[in-house]
Structures are given as C-alpha cells and as structure tokens.
Design a protein around this motif. Sequence first.
Motif, PDB file in Angstrom:
ATOM      1  N   LYS A 187      -3.014   3.805  -5.168  1.00 36.60           N
ATOM      2  CA  LYS A 187      -1.957   3.272  -4.308  1.00 36.60           C
ATOM      3  C   LYS A 187      -2.327   3.437  -2.833  1.00 36.60           C
ATOM      4  CE  LYS A 187       1.346   5.606  -6.397  1.00 36.60           C
ATOM      5  NZ  LYS A 187       2.693   6.154  -6.741  1.00 36.60           N
ATOM      6  N   ARG A 190      -4.890   0.855  -1.984  1.00 32.59           N
ATOM      7  CA  ARG A 190      -4.288  -0.472  -1.858  1.00 32.59           C
ATOM      8  C   ARG A 190      -3.622  -0.640  -0.489  1.00 32.59           C
ATOM      9  NH1 ARG A 190      -1.182  -0.375  -6.005  1.00 32.59           N
ATOM     10  NH2 ARG A 190       0.795   0.050  -4.956  1.00 32.59           N
ATOM     11  N   ARG A 191      -2.972   0.405   0.006  1.00 34.43           N
ATOM     12  CA  ARG A 191      -2.365   0.332   1.337  1.00 34.43           C
ATOM     13  C   ARG A 191      -3.441   0.132   2.405  1.00 34.43           C
ATOM     14  NH1 ARG A 191       0.992   4.488  -0.841  1.00 34.43           N
ATOM     15  NH2 ARG A 191      -0.292   6.100   0.149  1.00 34.43           N
ATOM     16  N   GLU A 192      -4.594   0.794   2.237  1.00 35.03           N
ATOM     17  CA  GLU A 192      -5.681   0.616   3.199  1.00 35.03           C
ATOM     18  C   GLU A 192      -6.227  -0.809   3.171  1.00 35.03           C
ATOM     19  OE1 GLU A 192      -8.418   3.747   2.224  1.00 35.03           O
ATOM     20  OE2 GLU A 192      -7.621   5.032   3.801  1.00 35.03           O
ATOM     21  N   GLN A 194      -4.550  -3.469   2.372  1.00 38.83           N
ATOM     22  CA  GLN A 194      -3.535  -4.314   3.013  1.00 38.83           C
ATOM     23  C   GLN A 194      -3.588  -4.177   4.522  1.00 38.83           C
ATOM     24  OE1 GLN A 194      -0.057  -2.789   1.044  1.00 38.83           O
ATOM     25  NE2 GLN A 194      -0.245  -4.161  -0.732  1.00 38.83           N
ATOM     26  N   ALA A 195      -3.809  -2.943   5.005  1.00 37.89           N
ATOM     27  CA  ALA A 195      -3.904  -2.731   6.462  1.00 37.89           C
ATOM     28  C   ALA A 195      -5.150  -3.423   7.016  1.00 37.89           C
ATOM     29  CB  ALA A 195      -3.950  -1.235   6.762  1.00 37.89           C
TER      30      ALA A 195
END
Length: 202
Positions: A187, A190-192, A194-195
């Motif tokens: 998770k 995945r945030r990285e 998206q960033a």
Amino acid sequence: MPRPTPTPALRPVVARVAALNLGYFGIEITVALAIGSVALIADSLDFMEDAAINLLIFAGLGWSLRNRARLGTAMAFIILVPGLATAWAAYEKFSDFVAPDPVPLTITGIGALLVNLTCALMLARHRDGHGSLTRAAYLSARNDVAANVAIIVAGLVTALTLSSWPDLVAALGIAVINADSAFDILKAARRERQAAAAAARV
C-alpha cells in the motif's frame, strides 16, 4: 530556543540493522536446526529477510520516487518468502512430530527479542521519512518483536506440556504477521507510485 535534535542519517542506521540481523540469523538457524523448532526456523528466515531489506534500502537511498516504489513492491514480495518457507517447514514437522527443547527455544527467542527491539528503536525515527523503503524495514523489525514474544510463550508452554503444537502455532503466527506487513508495504509503494505519476503530470 534550543534547536531540535537532527535526525541521524539513515544509511549508517540500515547498515547496522542489516549487520545485526545477519549475525543473529546465523545464531538462530543453528539452534533451530539443532532442536527441530519450526518457529525458530521461521524467525531465522525473518532475520535473513530483514538483512536483505535493509541492504536494499542502503542501495536504494537517493533513488527517484518511482524507483523507490518499485523497490518497495519487490520488498513486499521478499517478506512473503519466509511465510511460504514456514508453511513448508510446518508441513514437514508433521512427519516428525517431536517437541523442541523448550530451554534453548525460550532463550533464543529472548535473544531475538532484544535484537529486534534494538533494530526497531534504531529505525523508529525514520519510519515515515522515505516512504515504502523505511516502512518495510520498520514494520519488519516491529512485527518481529511480536513474533519473538510468541516464540518465548511457545517455549514456556512447551516446557509445561511437552507438546509440538505451541511451536507450530507460533510458526504459523509468524507467517501471518509477515503477510500483513507485506500488504502494508504494498500500500505504501502504491501511494509512492501515485505521487510519482502526479509529479510527472505537473
């Protein structure tokens, strides 16, 4: 007004954590094979996995956000490997269902707990500073503390019951903890990603 204490550089911290994990892996796997403990086999593989993760972080510091996300994803799958190996060792244990010696089981679990507490404290100040990379290292050390407590309890219960079940239950619990950590790291990775994608659009 006094200045806040600066956070120490991460690279030497992960190098020391990797060395501690690799050293205790050698100790724990030796005891595990000598007494036939599935829980200690699982935990020793965790130490090897933690050493690998911290060495990857050592190499990956300074990488782009996108490449750190890719490395974080790879480390999530690395964390799953000890769980699979533990499941196989537990399956093999049923063919030789003999309780491990509770004294070295408990003592080795206490030693592992002290090592992992030390590593978790060393990494705690960095757990949110480098995304999925340091989160992987911190979660591994933190969750291994819980695994070590389970091993110590298994050793004490084994001493009382002379049963193999406490060792097996602790081993399977370690596998579950690893799987949960792997999903947390996925998770974060995945945030990285998206960033990184959002930054590329700017």
